[in-house]
Design an enzyme around this catalytic site. Structure first.
Site, PDB file in Angstrom:
ATOM      1  N   GLY A  29       0.925  -1.091  -0.089  1.00  0.00           N
ATOM      2  CA  GLY A  29       0.008  -0.150   0.064  1.00  0.00           C
ATOM      3  C   GLY A  29       0.787   1.159  -0.068  1.00  0.00           C
ATOM      4  CB  SER A  30      -0.020   4.758  -0.530  1.00  0.00           C
ATOM      5  OG  SER A  30      -1.041   4.902   0.323  1.00  0.00           O
ATOM      6  CG  ASP A  84       0.978  -4.047   5.873  1.00  0.00           C
ATOM      7  OD1 ASP A  84       0.705  -2.970   5.056  1.00  0.00           O
ATOM      8  OD2 ASP A  84       0.368  -5.097   5.992  1.00  0.00           O
ATOM      9  CG  ASP A  87      -7.614  -0.666   4.080  1.00  0.00           C
ATOM     10  OD1 ASP A  87      -7.002   0.454   3.316  1.00  0.00           O
ATOM     11  OD2 ASP A  87      -7.640  -1.746   3.825  1.00  0.00           O
ATOM     12  N   GLY A  98      -6.711  -4.696   3.230  1.00  0.00           N
ATOM     13  CA  GLY A  98      -6.686  -5.290   2.051  1.00  0.00           C
ATOM     14  C   GLY A  98      -7.280  -4.394   1.043  1.00  0.00           C
ATOM     15  N   GLY A 100      -5.544  -2.791  -0.687  1.00  0.00           N
ATOM     16  CA  GLY A 100      -4.517  -2.849  -1.859  1.00  0.00           C
ATOM     17  C   GLY A 100      -4.601  -4.498  -2.499  1.00  0.00           C
ATOM     18  CD  GLU A 106      -1.632  -6.192   3.411  1.00  0.00           C
ATOM     19  OE1 GLU A 106      -1.131  -5.045   2.800  1.00  0.00           O
ATOM     20  OE2 GLU A 106      -2.617  -6.341   3.642  1.00  0.00           O
TER      21      GLU A 106
HETATM   22  C1  5RP Z   1      -3.070  -3.587   1.315  1.00  0.00           C
HETATM   23  C2  5RP Z   1      -3.601  -2.891   2.627  1.00  0.00           C
HETATM   24  C3  5RP Z   1      -2.819  -1.734   2.820  1.00  0.00           C
HETATM   25  O1  5RP Z   1      -2.026  -1.719   3.801  1.00  0.00           O
HETATM   26  C4  5RP Z   1      -4.200  -0.537   3.224  1.00  0.00           C
HETATM   27  O2  5RP Z   1      -4.939  -0.658   2.168  1.00  0.00           O
HETATM   28  C5  5RP Z   1      -3.728   0.713   3.343  1.00  0.00           C
HETATM   29  O3  5RP Z   1      -2.964   1.124   2.209  1.00  0.00           O
HETATM   30  P1  5RP Z   1      -2.491   2.666   2.190  1.00  0.00           P
HETATM   31  O4  5RP Z   1      -1.371   2.724   2.817  1.00  0.00           O
HETATM   32  O5  5RP Z   1      -2.349   3.002   0.847  1.00  0.00           O
HETATM   33  O6  5RP Z   1      -3.888   3.639   2.500  1.00  0.00           O
HETATM   34  O7  5RP Z   1      -4.193  -3.459   3.454  1.00  0.00           O
HETATM   35  O8  5RP Z   1      -3.817  -4.862   0.990  1.00  0.00           O
END
Ligand code: 5RP
Length: 240
Positions: A29-30, A84, A87, A98, A100, A106
């Site tokens: 994810g970002s 990590d 959301d 999830g 992403g 994960e």
């Molecule tokens: C990917 C994830 C990400 O860690 C989650 O979606 C957060 O992403 P972001 O940092 O881009 O907001 O669970 O599966």
């Protein structure tokens, strides 16, 4: 401070937790990407000697391209720390992950790690989980039947669209478009949405995980040891 700057600050803060000799789990994810960039910077400028294990092909490629050695989780004797994103985060440190599409890897990686550090901005804090969506990873074989089981429990959702992987499911869903999202594992994602905040996420998880074909839900319980929240005024606070 804008959202990108907050993520960069969080990434830098988390990278400071890493010491030479560690085996480091890389989220997806970002926000996790910002951490990976900060880690690469430390490896290059401070000659930090680490090895990484990644929760997605994308994170693995990013790390390798930056000179961080990435090993398969099966080869890692242990994982010291995984960093990590998330959301949704509730006051009991329960998470939904999830968005992403990497939730299964994960969760396996976080469960295999001695500690999980979660990085998020304040927009991810919720009083009750279920505000946005709950991603569920589903085996492509029989996925339409698996969906019917989920819907028979009274839940509503939709298949995630958008192809991010080279892996195609071996079983095509009836009347489905070509652009289903496919995870790094070759599975599909079904995103559940809720009309009310969730009062008992554990119960929902146990209902869903019993359905054949459901491989994992995006709930993360008792996994996040440290949660760092980035605020728009530039402060980073640890959730207690
Ligand atoms: C990917 C994830 C990400 O860690 C989650 O979606 C957060 O992403 P972001 O940092 O881009 O907001 O669970 O599966």
């Amino acid at each position: 401070m804008d959202a990108i700057e907050i993520k960069k600050e969080l990434g830098q803060k988390a990278a400071q937790l890493i010491q030479s000799g560690m085996i480091v789990g890389l989220g997806t994810g970002s926000t996790a990407e910002c951490f990976i960039h900060s880690l690469i910077h430390r490896v290059k400028t401070e000659k930090l000697s680490i090895q990484a294990v990644a929760s997605s092909e994308h994170s693995a490629e990013l790390a390798r391209a930056g000179g961080v050695p990435v090993m398969d989780l099966n080869e890692a004797p242990h994982v010291d720390i995984t960093v990590d994103g998330a959301d949704e985060i509730d006051p009991q440190k329960r998470l939904i992950k999830g968005a992403g599409g990497a939730l299964l890897r994960e969760k396996i990686l976080a469960s295999a790690s001695r500690s999980m550090v979660v990085l998020a901005d304040e927009s991810k804090l919720v009083s009750h989980l279920g505000k946005t969506k709950l991603p569920i990873e589903i085996l492509s074989y029989g996925a339409a039947a698996t969906r019917r089981h989920i819907e028979a429990l009274g839940y509503k959702g939709s298949w995630r669209l958008g192809l991010f992987s080279e892996i195609r499911p071996t079983f095509r869903l009836p009347q489905q478009t070509e652009n289903l999202f496919v995870t790094d594992n070759g599975h599909l994602i079904f995103d559940l949405t809720f009309s009310h905040p969730l009062q008992n996420p554990e119960q929902l998880h146990s209902e869903l995980i019993q359905i054949p074909g459901v491989l994992e839900t995006g709930f993360f319980f008792h996994l996040a040891k440290t949660i760092l929240i980035g605020h728009s005024n530039g402060q980073i606070k640890q959730l207690s």
